[in-house]
Motif scaffolding. Structure first.
Motif, PDB file in Angstrom:
ATOM      1  N   GLU A 183       0.830  -1.208   0.000  1.00  0.00           N
ATOM      2  CA  GLU A 183       0.000   0.000   0.000  1.00  0.00           C
ATOM      3  C   GLU A 183       0.863   1.256   0.000  1.00  0.00           C
ATOM      4  OE1 GLU A 183      -3.632   2.023   2.634  1.00  0.00           O
ATOM      5  OE2 GLU A 183      -2.712   0.125   3.248  1.00  0.00           O
ATOM      6  N   LYS A 184       1.939   1.214   0.751  1.00  0.00           N
ATOM      7  CA  LYS A 184       2.800   2.398   0.857  1.00  0.00           C
ATOM      8  C   LYS A 184       3.596   2.638  -0.420  1.00  0.00           C
ATOM      9  CE  LYS A 184       6.022   4.606   4.049  1.00  0.00           C
ATOM     10  NZ  LYS A 184       6.711   4.515   5.364  1.00  0.00           N
ATOM     11  N   PHE A 186       2.745   1.369  -3.444  1.00  0.00           N
ATOM     12  CA  PHE A 186       1.862   1.257  -4.603  1.00  0.00           C
ATOM     13  C   PHE A 186       2.210   0.046  -5.474  1.00  0.00           C
ATOM     14  CE2 PHE A 186       2.114   5.774  -3.483  1.00  0.00           C
ATOM     15  CZ  PHE A 186       0.780   6.021  -3.180  1.00  0.00           C
ATOM     16  N   ILE A 187       2.426  -1.079  -4.828  1.00  0.00           N
ATOM     17  CA  ILE A 187       2.655  -2.350  -5.513  1.00  0.00           C
ATOM     18  C   ILE A 187       1.834  -3.416  -4.801  1.00  0.00           C
ATOM     19  CG2 ILE A 187       4.950  -1.816  -6.420  1.00  0.00           C
ATOM     20  CD1 ILE A 187       6.184  -3.197  -4.051  1.00  0.00           C
ATOM     21  N   SER A 188       1.616  -4.544  -5.451  1.00  0.00           N
ATOM     22  CA  SER A 188       0.784  -5.589  -4.865  1.00  0.00           C
ATOM     23  C   SER A 188       1.555  -6.353  -3.782  1.00  0.00           C
ATOM     24  CB  SER A 188       0.344  -6.574  -5.944  1.00  0.00           C
ATOM     25  OG  SER A 188       1.437  -7.376  -6.360  1.00  0.00           O
TER      26      SER A 188
END
Length: 221
Positions: A183-184, A186-188
Motif C-alpha cells: 500500500e505504501k 503502490f505495488i501488490s
C-alpha cells in the motif's frame, strides 16, 4: 574429540595446500569445502545441523561473496560457527574488517600446520582469538586507537540490492507486513513478497528477524 572443519577458498591449489596441512591430524574432519561465500551458503543448506563445521578457515579475497561478507552474514545465520581468516594479507583495514565482521582468528597462509590446528583447537575449546604474531602486533596497534564511533560499517550497496529492494528492506525493518508495504509503495503484496525473497537471496539470510538484525548491525536504517 573430532573437530569439524570447513574451508572457503577460491583457488584450488590453495585449498589443496590447506587440506594437506590439516587432514593428517586424525582429530580433524573436513565437512565442507567451498570456492567462495555463495558456494559456502549453498552447501550449508544440504548439511544437517549436527554436521555443521565448528570452525571455518576462510580466505578474504574471493569472487561473488568475499570473506568479510561471508563472516558477517554467518554471524547472524549460523552464530555457532567460528571463522578463522587464513590469508596472505597483513593489511590493517582487512584485519579490522575481519574482526568487526566477527572473525575468531586471523592467520597467515604461510603458518605451519601445527599452528593452524592449534588455532582451531583454541577457538573450539577456549573460545580464543588466535592470531599470527605479526597480525597480533598490527591488531593491537590498530585497536588501541579505535573508538566505537569510527568503526566502519558494511554498505548496503555491497549486496547489489535494487533501489526498490532497498525501499522494501526499509519497510521490513520498520515492521510493516507485505500488505502495508504494498500500500505504501503502490505495488501488490505478491510483488512485495517477490522483492522480499530476492532480498533474502542476496543477503544469504532466510528470515525477517535475520534481515532486521543485519540492517541494525550496519546502521542501514
Amino acid at each position: 574429540m573430532t573437530m569439524k572443519i570447513g574451508i572457503v577458498e577460491d583457488h584450488f591449489i590453495n585449498r589443496k595446500i590447506i587440506k594437506e596441512k590439516i587432514l593428517p591430524y586424525e582429530d580433524i574432519q573436513l565437512v565442507i569445502e567451498a570456492e567462495n561465500g555463495e558456494h559456502f551458503f549453498d552447501l550449508m543448506k544440504d548439511l544437517r545441523k549436527e554436521d555443521y563445521p565448528q570452525v571455518v578457515l576462510i580466505d578474504l579475497e574471493m569472487p561473488l561473496l568475499d570473506g568479510i561478507s561471508t563472516i558477517s552474514l554467518s554471524s547472524i545465520r549460523y552464530p555457532a560457527i567460528k571463522f578463522i581468516v587464513l590469508t596472505i594479507y597483513e593489511d590493517n583495514d582487512k584485519i579490522f574488517d575481519a574482526i568487526k565482521a566477527g572473525a575468531s582468528g586471523y592467520l597467515l597462509k604461510e603458518d605451519r600446520a601445527v599452528n593452524i590446528v592449534d588455532a582451531v583447537t583454541n577457538v573450539i575449546e577456549f573460545d580464543g582469538i588466535p592470531m599470527s604474531p605479526a597480525i597480533a602486533r598490527r591488531a593491537m596497534k590498530l585497536l588501541s586507537g579505535i573508538t566505537q564511533k569510527n568503526i566502519p560499517l558494511e554498505k548496503i550497496e555491497d549486496y547489489q540490492l535494487s533501489s526498490r529492494e532497498i525501499q522494501v528492506l526499509k519497510e521490513i525493518v520498520s515492521g510493516n507486513n507485505p500488505a502495508e508495504i504494498g500500500e505504501k509503495l503502490f505495488i501488490s503484496p505478491n510483488t512485495v513478497r517477490t522483492h522480499v525473497n530476492n532480498i533474502y537471496k542476496k543477503l544469504h539470510l532466510n528470515s525477517r528477524a535475520q534481515v532486521i538484525s543485519l540492517a541494525h548491525k550496519n546502521n542501514w536504517i
